[in-house]
Scaffold this motif. Structure first.
Motif, short mmCIF file in Angstrom:
data_model
loop_
_atom_site.label_atom_id
_atom_site.label_comp_id
_atom_site.label_asym_id
_atom_site.label_seq_id
_atom_site.Cartn_x
_atom_site.Cartn_y
_atom_site.Cartn_z
N GLU A 142 -9.54 -3.34 0.99
CA GLU A 142 -9.13 -3.17 -0.40
C GLU A 142 -10.34 -2.86 -1.27
N TRP A 165 -6.47 4.84 3.06
CA TRP A 165 -6.72 3.83 4.09
C TRP A 165 -6.85 4.49 5.46
N ASP A 208 -2.08 5.61 -1.55
CA ASP A 208 -3.22 4.81 -1.09
C ASP A 208 -3.31 4.79 0.42
N SER A 267 -11.17 0.78 -3.11
CA SER A 267 -11.25 0.89 -4.57
C SER A 267 -12.52 1.64 -5.01
N ASN A 285 -9.66 8.74 -4.56
CA ASN A 285 -8.51 9.14 -3.77
C ASN A 285 -8.05 10.53 -4.16
N ILE A 303 0.89 -1.16 0.00
CA ILE A 303 0.00 0.00 0.00
C ILE A 303 0.92 1.21 0.00
#
Length: 419
Positions: free
Chosen positions: A311, A21, A17, A315, A319, A13
């Motif tokens: 995950e 998270w 990303d 998705s 982002n 990651i």
RNA sequence: GCAGGUGUCGCCAAGUGGUUAAGGCUCCGGAUUGUGGUUCCGAUAUCGUGGGUUCAACUCCCAUCAUCUGCCCCA
């Protein structure tokens, strides 16, 4: 020299990303705390027996998906394929049935399943989940579903649908399974190979077959709803009424069965219609497991929980990275460093402050500040150092402030751009 | 476990048997001597790996690995 790669089905990651998270986790922690859930952290690996007993010998997870190994003392261990079993183990081990009930817990972390990787499916994947142990009425089911919906909607997801079904209590489920097996036994000649296997291992799954020919044969299969006993029916009715009162939209899906053996009564999945995840469109899933605590050696305690795949969830969320912060432009890396340390302290670490470590040319440093989307450039060349007056530039609005003293720099940069 | 697709620089991507393997972007260094992503210059690949066919292979064949997609199943 060839480069080493992360093992199949695992992934890094990366910084970008990771921010997303963190955002998801931060939101989850907030929502869970508001609903009175506390975090529990259990080991990443457990004795293999825990999962074979909890998840079920016949389940795919135990059959073929476990990352099992023995340690140097030949203890059979397994990287956890899911968290519920481990949490129940911990609940029993520490006699948490003596704590106030229901015991409301949340967790996050990596899970492991030896599967063929594909879209939205990895060998090491991450879940965030909640469990509520020790309460039987469906209000706690409603509560956790509601918390899940809340979390997802706070994260900006709105193309989600809740699918729900009841497996009934154990007696109901057994009665139904028997009736279903009787029904299926006559069809085994005509049914696909997968279904023949399902007939043996998990007959309920057969109804979920994707073969159209099989579906046609199953049209007249007995319905689970008809086999719910009084108790199960009562709970199920209350459940659906509760969802209505909470204005949570749902679809009753009689074929929703779930792969883990320990479920009873309510099972549910939240799916997205986004094409992003293709076949793996279940983002959050869970259900009630009234038997599990006792099966793992504890006092009989009804329980319910869900897990979501990080995950998959990540998705679905756009982002957008926003950096901001202040970049010191200086011809002396050492002086910049001293200033950076002081600024970080005096801004209470509320904004990012960085500078150039290579003493690059003035233009290069400015270019970096812009490319890395800092909000501010603080000029700290010889003139500034001598005079003690700073030049501060807002890179977004192209405004420059001259002759600022140190306190003014702190005040101006912290006033509008906290982390 | 089964089925199919793909593998040329960090990313995108041309080349499909024959001399030095295009190009774009990013990154790094430099130039324009303290102010906006500009411009210019420079650096960076033996074509996943191993074998075979051929005078000759990135280009053909085989194997292997990786990756992607679907099935099973699942978050």
């Amino acid at each position: 020299m060839s480069k080493l790669k992360a093992p199949r089905g695992t992934q890094d990651i990366l910084a970008e990303d990771s921010k997303l998270w963190q955002k998801i986790e931060a939101e989850a922690i907030k929502v869970f705390a508001a609903a009175g859930f506390n975090e529990i952290r259990t080991p990443i690996f457990e004795s293999t027996e825990l999962f074979s007993r909890a998840v079920g010998e016949d389940s795919d997870i135990v059959n073929k998906e476990m990352y099992s190994f023995t340690d140097k003392s030949d203890r059979p261990l397994t990287l956890r394929p899911e968290a519920t079993a481990a949490i129940v183990r911990a609940y029993n081990e520490h006699s948490l049935e003596r704590a106030p009930k229901p015991h409301k817990l949340w967790y996050r972390g990596p899970m492991f399943r030896y599967e063929r990787p594909q879209t939205g499916r990895y060998r090491q994947f991450h879940q965030i989940g909640i469990e509520a142990i020790g309460s039987k009425p469906p209000y706690i089911d409603l509560e956790i579903i509601q918390v899940g919906m809340q979390l997802l909607s706070n994260l900006g997801l709105n193309d989600l649908t809740l699918y729900i079904n009841s497996l009934g209590n154990q007696a109901s489920r057994e009665a139904y399974t028997k009736a279903l097996k009787d029904f299926l036994s006559g069809l085994q000649e005509d049914v696909c190979e997968d279904c023949q296997r399902r007939y043996q291992q998990n007959p309920l799954r057969a109804l979920d077959c994707k073969q159209e020919a099989d579906q046609a044969l199953y049209k007249n299969a007995p319905s689970l709803q008809d086999y719910l006993d009084e108790e199960s029916k009562e709970i199920w009715t209350a459940m659906l009424q509760g969802l209505d009162k909470l204005a949570i939209k749902y679809i009753v899906d009689p074929r929703l069965v779930r792969g883990l053996d320990y479920y009873s009564h309510a099972v549910f999945e939240i799916k997205t219609s986004s094409k992003e995840l293709a076949g793996q469109n279940t983002v959050l899933a869970g259900g009630r497991y009234d038997k599990l605590v006792k099966d793992l050696g504890g006092q009989e305690s009804p329980a319910v929980g869900w897990a979501l795949g990080l995950e998959r969830l990540a998705s679905l969320i756009e982002n957008k990275t926003e950096t901001g912060g202040l970049y010191i432009i200086s011809d002396s890396a050492m002086d910049a460093q001293i200033l950076a340390r002081k600024l970080r302290q005096d801004t209470n670490n509320s904004i990012t402050i960085d500078y150039d470590y290579n003493s690059s040319k003035f233009n290069k440093q400015l270019e970096r500040a812009i490319k890395r989307s800092y909000d501010w450039a603080l000029f700290y060349m010889e003139d500034e150092r001598n005079s003690g007056k700073f030049k501060l530039k807002n890179l977004r609005e192209t405004v420059e402030y001259n002759d600022l003293d140190y306190d003014a720099v702190v005040a101006r940069t912290t006033s509008c751009n906290a982390l």
